[in-house]
Every structure is written in C-alpha cells, then in structure tokens.
Design an enzyme around this catalytic site. Structure first.
Site, short mmCIF file in Angstrom:
data_model
loop_
_atom_site.label_atom_id
_atom_site.label_comp_id
_atom_site.label_asym_id
_atom_site.label_seq_id
_atom_site.Cartn_x
_atom_site.Cartn_y
_atom_site.Cartn_z
N PRO A 77 0.82 -1.21 0.00
CA PRO A 77 0.00 0.00 0.00
C PRO A 77 0.86 1.26 0.00
O PRO A 77 1.92 1.30 0.61
CB PRO A 77 -0.79 -0.12 1.30
CG PRO A 77 -0.03 -1.06 2.16
CD PRO A 77 0.73 -1.97 1.25
N GLU A 78 0.40 2.28 -0.70
CA GLU A 78 1.09 3.57 -0.71
C GLU A 78 0.24 4.58 0.05
O GLU A 78 -0.85 4.25 0.52
CB GLU A 78 1.34 3.99 -2.17
CG GLU A 78 2.16 2.92 -2.88
CD GLU A 78 2.63 3.29 -4.28
OE1 GLU A 78 2.66 4.48 -4.63
OE2 GLU A 78 3.00 2.36 -5.01
N LYS A 90 3.63 5.53 6.26
CA LYS A 90 2.99 4.24 6.53
C LYS A 90 2.72 4.03 8.01
O LYS A 90 2.26 2.96 8.41
CB LYS A 90 3.84 3.13 5.93
CG LYS A 90 3.78 3.23 4.40
CD LYS A 90 4.74 2.34 3.66
CE LYS A 90 4.63 2.65 2.15
NZ LYS A 90 5.63 1.99 1.36
N GLN A 120 4.21 -2.21 8.65
CA GLN A 120 5.28 -2.91 7.93
C GLN A 120 4.67 -3.61 6.72
O GLN A 120 3.87 -3.03 6.03
CB GLN A 120 6.02 -3.90 8.85
CG GLN A 120 6.54 -3.27 10.14
CD GLN A 120 7.66 -2.26 9.94
OE1 GLN A 120 8.07 -1.99 8.82
NE2 GLN A 120 8.14 -1.64 11.02
N ASN A 162 5.75 2.75 -5.37
CA ASN A 162 6.21 2.47 -6.72
C ASN A 162 5.32 3.00 -7.84
O ASN A 162 5.80 3.50 -8.83
CB ASN A 162 6.41 0.97 -6.87
CG ASN A 162 7.58 0.69 -7.77
OD1 ASN A 162 8.50 1.50 -7.84
ND2 ASN A 162 7.53 -0.41 -8.48
N ARG A 165 13.25 -1.85 -8.29
CA ARG A 165 11.81 -1.85 -8.45
C ARG A 165 11.51 -1.43 -9.89
O ARG A 165 12.22 -0.63 -10.47
CB ARG A 165 11.14 -0.86 -7.48
CG ARG A 165 11.68 -0.91 -6.07
CD ARG A 165 10.85 -1.67 -5.07
NE ARG A 165 9.41 -1.64 -5.17
CZ ARG A 165 8.62 -0.93 -4.37
NH1 ARG A 165 9.12 -0.14 -3.46
NH2 ARG A 165 7.32 -1.02 -4.50
#
Ligand SMILES: [Zn+2]
Length: 273
Positions: free
Chosen positions: A2-3, A53, A70, A169, A262
């Site tokens: 998740p972003e 996060k 995490q 990403n 990535r």
C-alpha cells in the site's frame, strides 16, 4: 504494497469507527503495553493521523497509539466484538459501543505521550504527509530543490520516505511521467518547469489517487477506457504497468526499466532526455 493514498483510506476507516466515541475496552497482545489498557479505557478517540505508513490514533487524555503496519499488518473494522475468521494474530483491539477496530499481524505498536510523538525515531525522520497535513506547493518545491536532496536521482528520492511520505512504486512512475522527467535525472539536472510540474504532480496525484481509489490517470480517460471494456489494470495509470501500450499523450510505446530494484515505467518521448 500500500502507498500513501491506501494508508490514508485505511486510517479513514479506523477513524470513522472510533472518532468521538469513548473506548469501552482495549487490549494489546504485547505484555509491555498491557499497562496502558486501564489508561486508555474510558478515553475518547479524537482522530487518526497518518505519517507515511505509520498511523497515529489520538486520544483525548494526552496519549497516542503509534502503529506501523510494515508488510503484514492489517486493520479490520467490525461491529462491536465481532471478530473475523482469520489465521492472523490479533495485536490490538479497540472497542466502543458500536464498533471494534482490530489490528492484526502488526508488530510495531507503541503507546506514546502526545509530546513524545515528534521525537519518535520513525516520525522524526519521515517526510511530510500530503494527505494528513497541510503541505503547500511552495514547501514542497523548497524541499525538491534543497541541498539535502537535489543531487540524488529522482528514482531513489521519490521512494525515500524521508523525502515525501507515502510515495511508493506506482506514484513514482506517475509523478515522473506528468513532470516529463527522464528516470535517469536528478532534481539538479531538471528545468524549473520540470521541478514545478513534479511538485504539482506529487500533490495532485496523491489526492486524486486517494479520491478515486488508486486511479491516477485523468478520470475522463479512465471513464472512456472503462466504457470500451478495458479492465481496471488497463485504465488505472498513465504509464505504470503499461509496457508496450501507447502513451495517452503521444502514442509512443511505454517502456519498462529497473530502478532501485523496483520496476519503473516511462514514455521515451514525453520524458525524453
Ligand atoms: Zn508520451
């Protein structure tokens, strides 16, 4: 993974379940935190902030629960005292009269006094969170052109949570595309217009992705492609995960490369060197 926009959505759900309600009962799986159960029972949740996060659940008695998911942590919201069927380990349960907010699998949970929050090692180093704090374009531009950052590559910078919190990403590829920046460049190699576009794109893409559930492409383009029968993965982004597909602006085929281990996608024409 998740972003920022997905984390803020999760925080919204926790906030909706808990905000302005008195805690009837709270339990921590970690022994070191059990002493806080009595302190937080009877307190009222005033809000849930995000910092990248990390999530900060605020109480009206001067305490804050810091939690970081995490890779595996997951919040689930249920009607009070209803537990989902899951093999996950329950780590934190907050109950009020109507709802239970249950945090599974996370190992990074702490209780802090409000005044300790800014000095927490993660909070201290993480960059601004556009979806939880007021961050102006000017502040962001200053950051993008600051000595601390401007000699590093955009591709590593944008994933560095101490630069801007919550960019992951897909947002990295999308920001560079809208700013017309080739992935090999650094802020110092970029024109003032590119810097300006990158700051704008960071704010607008985060907000749009939050509002449109992860869709970063122009909403009109998404609507049109959806009507043509395209899948969500096909219409969701400007460039991300669109190798060999035509660019929405110039029809050049989108290319894929590796950057910092990535995958990154870009348009060789719109983002020419
Ligand atoms: Zn293009």
């Amino acid at each position: 993974m998740p972003e920022g926009p997905e984390i803020r959505k999760a925080a919204d759900a926790v906030e909706k379940a808990l905000k302005d309600r008195e805690v009837l009962d709270i339990s921590f799986a970690f022994e070191t935190l059990e002493g806080y159960e009595d302190i937080l029972t009877g307190a009222t949740v005033t809000g849930v902030d995000t910092k990248g996060k990390a999530m900060l659940t605020r109480f009206d008695n001067g305490y804050t629960i810091y939690s970081h998911n995490q890779l595996y942590g997951k919040w689930m919201i249920r009607n009070a005292y209803n537990y989902p069927k899951t093999n996950r380990q329950l780590r934190l349960a907050i109950h009020n009269e109507k709802k239970s907010a249950l945090l599974y699998s996370a190992s990074d949970i702490e209780v802090l006094r409000d005044e300790e929050v800014p000095d927490h090692p993660f909070i201290r180093k993480v960059g601004p969170d556009i979806l939880s704090e007021t961050v102006t374009k000017e502040q962001l531009r200053e950051r993008y052109t600051s000595k601390r950052f401007f000699r590093r590559r955009w591709t590593t910078l944008l994933l560095d949570q101490s630069f801007v919190a919550g960019i992951g990403n897909y947002l990295r590829s999308e920001i560079l595309f809208l700013a017309g920046i080739h992935p090999s460049l650094r802020p110092i190699d970029s024109t003032p217009q590119q810097i300006e576009k990158a700051t704008e794109a960071t704010i607008t893409l985060m907000e749009q992705s939050y509002r449109y559930k992860g869709i970063t492409v122009d909403p009109d383009i998404a609507e049109r492609m959806k009507a043509e029968g395209k899948t969500r993965n096909q219409y969701r982004h400007w460039v991300f995960r669109r190798s060999f597909q035509p660019c929405h602006i110039c029809r050049t085929k989108i290319e894929k490369m590796e950057a910092g281990n990535r995958r990154l996608y870009y348009c060789p024409t719109c983002q020419a060197l």
